[in-house]
Write a protein that holds these residues in place. Structure first.
Motif, mmCIF file in Angstrom:
data_model
loop_
_atom_site.group_PDB
_atom_site.id
_atom_site.type_symbol
_atom_site.label_atom_id
_atom_site.label_comp_id
_atom_site.label_asym_id
_atom_site.label_seq_id
_atom_site.Cartn_x
_atom_site.Cartn_y
_atom_site.Cartn_z
ATOM 1 N N TYR A 15 0.822 -1.207 0.000
ATOM 2 C CA TYR A 15 0.000 0.000 0.000
ATOM 3 C C TYR A 15 0.862 1.265 0.000
ATOM 4 C CZ TYR A 15 -4.299 -2.638 0.543
ATOM 5 O OH TYR A 15 -5.354 -3.490 0.306
ATOM 6 N N ASN A 16 2.056 1.184 0.518
ATOM 7 C CA ASN A 16 2.951 2.339 0.448
ATOM 8 C C ASN A 16 3.456 2.560 -0.972
ATOM 9 O OD1 ASN A 16 3.651 3.630 3.254
ATOM 10 N ND2 ASN A 16 3.349 1.437 3.604
ATOM 11 N N LYS A 17 3.622 1.475 -1.733
ATOM 12 C CA LYS A 17 3.932 1.625 -3.158
ATOM 13 C C LYS A 17 2.753 2.262 -3.884
ATOM 14 C CE LYS A 17 7.241 -2.167 -3.861
ATOM 15 N NZ LYS A 17 7.482 -3.450 -4.564
ATOM 16 N N LYS A 18 1.541 1.821 -3.553
ATOM 17 C CA LYS A 18 0.363 2.419 -4.168
ATOM 18 C C LYS A 18 0.278 3.904 -3.839
ATOM 19 C CE LYS A 18 -2.503 -1.778 -4.170
ATOM 20 N NZ LYS A 18 -3.753 -2.420 -3.670
ATOM 21 N N LEU A 19 0.656 4.259 -2.599
ATOM 22 C CA LEU A 19 0.580 5.651 -2.175
ATOM 23 C C LEU A 19 1.514 6.534 -3.001
ATOM 24 C CD1 LEU A 19 -0.412 7.854 -0.246
ATOM 25 C CD2 LEU A 19 1.347 7.100 1.388
ATOM 26 N N VAL A 20 2.777 6.132 -3.156
ATOM 27 C CA VAL A 20 3.712 6.987 -3.913
ATOM 28 C C VAL A 20 3.372 6.994 -5.399
ATOM 29 C CG1 VAL A 20 5.585 6.828 -2.236
ATOM 30 C CG2 VAL A 20 5.420 5.107 -4.040
ATOM 31 N N ASN A 21 2.878 5.871 -5.910
ATOM 32 C CA ASN A 21 2.469 5.848 -7.321
ATOM 33 C C ASN A 21 1.276 6.772 -7.559
ATOM 34 O OD1 ASN A 21 4.378 4.048 -8.470
ATOM 35 N ND2 ASN A 21 3.287 2.293 -7.609
ATOM 36 N N PHE A 22 0.343 6.793 -6.605
ATOM 37 C CA PHE A 22 -0.803 7.703 -6.719
ATOM 38 C C PHE A 22 -0.327 9.153 -6.674
ATOM 39 C CE2 PHE A 22 -3.886 10.466 -4.644
ATOM 40 C CZ PHE A 22 -4.965 10.352 -5.518
ATOM 41 N N MET A 23 0.595 9.473 -5.785
ATOM 42 C CA MET A 23 1.101 10.843 -5.689
ATOM 43 C C MET A 23 1.760 11.279 -6.992
ATOM 44 S SD MET A 23 2.693 10.783 -1.803
ATOM 45 C CE MET A 23 3.158 12.519 -1.821
ATOM 46 N N ALA A 24 2.550 10.386 -7.590
ATOM 47 C CA ALA A 24 3.229 10.730 -8.845
ATOM 48 C C ALA A 24 2.233 11.002 -9.961
ATOM 49 C CB ALA A 24 4.172 9.604 -9.243
ATOM 50 N N LYS A 25 1.125 10.255 -9.957
ATOM 51 C CA LYS A 25 0.128 10.391 -11.019
ATOM 52 C C LYS A 25 -0.845 11.535 -10.758
ATOM 53 C CE LYS A 25 -2.890 7.135 -11.058
ATOM 54 N NZ LYS A 25 -3.544 5.800 -11.211
ATOM 55 N N ALA A 26 -1.302 11.693 -9.536
ATOM 56 C CA ALA A 26 -2.372 12.639 -9.227
ATOM 57 C C ALA A 26 -1.884 14.067 -9.049
ATOM 58 C CB ALA A 26 -3.119 12.194 -7.976
ATOM 59 N N TYR A 27 -0.624 14.246 -8.670
ATOM 60 C CA TYR A 27 -0.137 15.584 -8.339
ATOM 61 C C TYR A 27 0.976 16.039 -9.284
ATOM 62 C CZ TYR A 27 -2.617 14.272 -4.078
ATOM 63 O OH TYR A 27 -3.571 13.852 -3.182
ATOM 64 N N SER A 28 0.885 15.630 -10.536
ATOM 65 C CA SER A 28 1.907 16.009 -11.524
ATOM 66 C C SER A 28 1.930 17.516 -11.761
ATOM 67 C CB SER A 28 1.675 15.273 -12.842
ATOM 68 O OG SER A 28 0.387 15.575 -13.367
ATOM 69 N N ASP A 29 0.831 18.206 -11.435
ATOM 70 C CA ASP A 29 0.810 19.663 -11.583
ATOM 71 C C ASP A 29 1.563 20.364 -10.447
ATOM 72 O OD1 ASP A 29 -1.132 18.740 -9.774
ATOM 73 O OD2 ASP A 29 -2.341 20.558 -10.016
ATOM 74 N N VAL A 30 1.829 19.635 -9.365
ATOM 75 C CA VAL A 30 2.559 20.190 -8.231
ATOM 76 C C VAL A 30 4.059 19.935 -8.370
ATOM 77 C CG1 VAL A 30 2.845 20.140 -5.715
ATOM 78 C CG2 VAL A 30 0.565 19.885 -6.726
ATOM 79 N N ALA A 31 4.418 18.712 -8.805
ATOM 80 C CA ALA A 31 5.827 18.356 -8.941
ATOM 81 C C ALA A 31 5.967 17.166 -9.876
ATOM 82 C CB ALA A 31 6.431 18.017 -7.580
ATOM 83 N N ASN A 32 7.136 17.036 -10.457
ATOM 84 C CA ASN A 32 7.491 15.865 -11.261
ATOM 85 C C ASN A 32 8.065 14.826 -10.297
ATOM 86 O OD1 ASN A 32 8.433 13.968 -13.060
ATOM 87 N ND2 ASN A 32 10.025 15.274 -13.935
ATOM 88 N N ILE A 33 7.280 13.778 -10.019
ATOM 89 C CA ILE A 33 7.666 12.773 -9.024
ATOM 90 C C ILE A 33 8.032 11.474 -9.731
ATOM 91 C CG2 ILE A 33 6.953 11.463 -6.997
ATOM 92 C CD1 ILE A 33 4.925 13.690 -6.400
ATOM 93 N N GLU A 34 9.268 11.030 -9.529
ATOM 94 C CA GLU A 34 9.726 9.747 -10.076
ATOM 95 C C GLU A 34 9.785 8.730 -8.946
ATOM 96 O OE1 GLU A 34 13.493 7.711 -12.506
ATOM 97 O OE2 GLU A 34 13.558 9.825 -11.882
#
Length: 475
Positions: A15-34
């Motif tokens: 679920y922590n992997k799901k959390l960071v993957n969601f952040m990278a996808k949902a908040y791309s307007d805030v930051a470029n998350i790899e």
């Protein structure tokens, strides 16, 4: 803003992997998350090096290049995980990518309290000597009952949670900007310029910089194109052979220093002793600290610092040993930047401009005469400062790839930064001109016949009719 996110779990359905993957996808307007993985990170072993493991080398590189890091920790027995702890152990022993790096801690847990105790444990580790990260204070994100908070596509399904996480991420990016701005201001001190190339950039090639076979080793490491292989450029496609022919026939000596203060290229087309700024092929790949004499270091730091922090985009200076109306060697240092304006190195070119001036005078029928009213420093380029009686300790060789010659300094001052620009071009002390010498000015009132006409009326215009001004054009 570039961020990297790491989940401290090697479980496939984490679920922590799901959390960071969601952040990278949902908040791309805030930051470029790899999102980076720990799946191949072994247990820490002090007898080994992180360089023995490709994933650790990649983690080290990515973290160093990122503006900030997001760590998502599960909670195992009230602490962070073995995977997260091992990663931090590896990357705080022989390398320190987390040093002064802004970090956001988040976590997802099956239970209602989230990962509060694991996050406290992780904060203590990040604060430890060797890690020295800077964790965002007072903005914990604790996702409890995580099994109920994700849908089948791995997305958070609670609007309140989504908005709160977004607000935490926005605060983190604002904080990262503040931290990095302070760091940049401190780094802008030219005395802190690292000429040893001990850092790392996204173009750094991990081979021995001191090897005299650096070019071949770097080419093998990167599987570089060569010979008849083609390279696509912004406005052309050339083979490697064509690029070499093109660069070797440039009417100047060119040098490339990258953003890690590493000397990585020069257009080697003359023997060292025939060059304006002598250098050896085996110096390619070395850090700037190794291609300059010790007396040069302060001057080199000043020039690089001015260009790195965009205080100017061009530094230009003549070298000591120039002779009026005979030889005038100029060194130019141009700031290189990528599409986002980020500093990517220095393009240096060395050129004797006197043949160009002499040809211009010949073509236009003009000549240079001394200006008795001139008071500028003939060696200073842009400087109007009077000549100093001696060279200061920081007036040093600034050639970005120059010889390691330790030739005696001369008394010619130069523009800010005040440095000796000898660039290793000669080991001999030559006659120099000083600001006491009159500065030449173009005087058009000369014999305008140029061997082709006896007319006098056109000569009054400064460029006589008898001079061919077509620059070699044909009738």
């Amino acid at each position: 803003m570039k961020l990297v996110a790491i989940a401290g779990s090697i479980a496939e359905d984490s679920y922590n992997k799901k959390l960071v993957n969601f952040m990278a996808k949902a908040y791309s307007d805030v930051a470029n998350i790899e999102v980076l993985s720990l799946d191949q990170v072994p247990l820490f072993d002090r007898d080994l090096s992180y360089k023995d493991f490709d994933q650790l080398v990649e983690l080290d590189r990515k973290i160093k290049l990122a503006d900030g890091v997001i760590l998502a920790t599960p909670e195992h027995n009230h602490t962070t995980t073995v995977a997260m702890k091992s990663m931090l152990e590896w990357l705080s022993t022989d390398t320190h990518p987390f040093q002064d790096k802004p970090v956001l801690i988040v976590g997802a847990s099956y239970h209602i309290q989230g990962t509060s105790r694991a996050q406290m444990d992780l904060r203590d580790i990040l604060d430890a000597p060797g890690v020295n990260a800077i964790a965002l204070p007072g903005n914990d994100f604790l996702l409890g009952n995580c099994k109920e908070k994700f849908d089948e596509q791995g997305n958070l399904n609670d609007e309140g949670t989504i908005k709160f996480l977004n607000s935490v991420l926005v605060k983190f990016t604002e904080w990262v900007n503040t931290i990095n701005a302070v760091s940049a201001e401190e780094a802008a001190d030219w005395t802190k310029e690292d000429l040893t190339a001990s850092g790392i950039t996204d173009t750094t090639i991990d081979v021995d910089m001191m090897s005299k076979d650096w070019v071949n080793q770097a080419a093998a490491k990167t599987h570089a194109a060569e010979d008849t292989d083609y390279v696509k450029l912004d406005s052309g496609v050339l083979s490697v052979n064509q690029l070499n022919w093109f660069l070797k026939t440039m009417p100047m000596e060119l040098t490339y220093m990258d953003d890690n203060d590493q000397f990585i290229y020069y257009n080697h087309y003359l023997d060292r002793d025939d060059m304006l700024a002598p250098r050896y092929p085996w110096q390619t790949g070395m850090p700037m600290s190794e291609v300059h004499p010790q007396r040069a270091m302060n001057g080199v730091k000043r020039v690089i610092n001015q260009l790195r922090y965009n205080k100017t985009d061009l530094v230009k200076m003549p070298v000591p040993g120039n002779k009026v109306n005979e030889k005038w060697l100029m060194h130019y240092y141009k700031r290189m930047a990528d599409e986002e304006g980020k500093f990517r190195g220095i393009n240096e070119w060395v050129l004797d401009i006197w043949p160009i001036v002499a040809q211009y005078l010949e073509m236009t029928g003009q000549k240079l005469v001394a200006d008795p009213n001139a008071k500028v420093d003939a060696h200073g380029g842009a400087s109007g400062k009077p000549a100093s009686p001696s060279v200061e300790a920081n007036q040093t060789d600034t050639d970005a790839g120059a010889s390691d010659s330790d030739s005696e300094e001369t008394s010619a001052p130069v523009a800010e930064p005040a440095v000796d620009t000898n660039a290793g071009a000669s080991g001999e002390e030559e006659e120099t001109t000083t600001s006491a010498s009159p500065v030449a000015k173009v005087e058009p009132s000369v014999d305008t016949d140029a061997g082709a006409s006896s007319e006098e009326d056109d000569a009054a215009n400064g460029i006589p009719d008898s001079v061919d001004t077509d620059a070699g054009a044909s009738d």
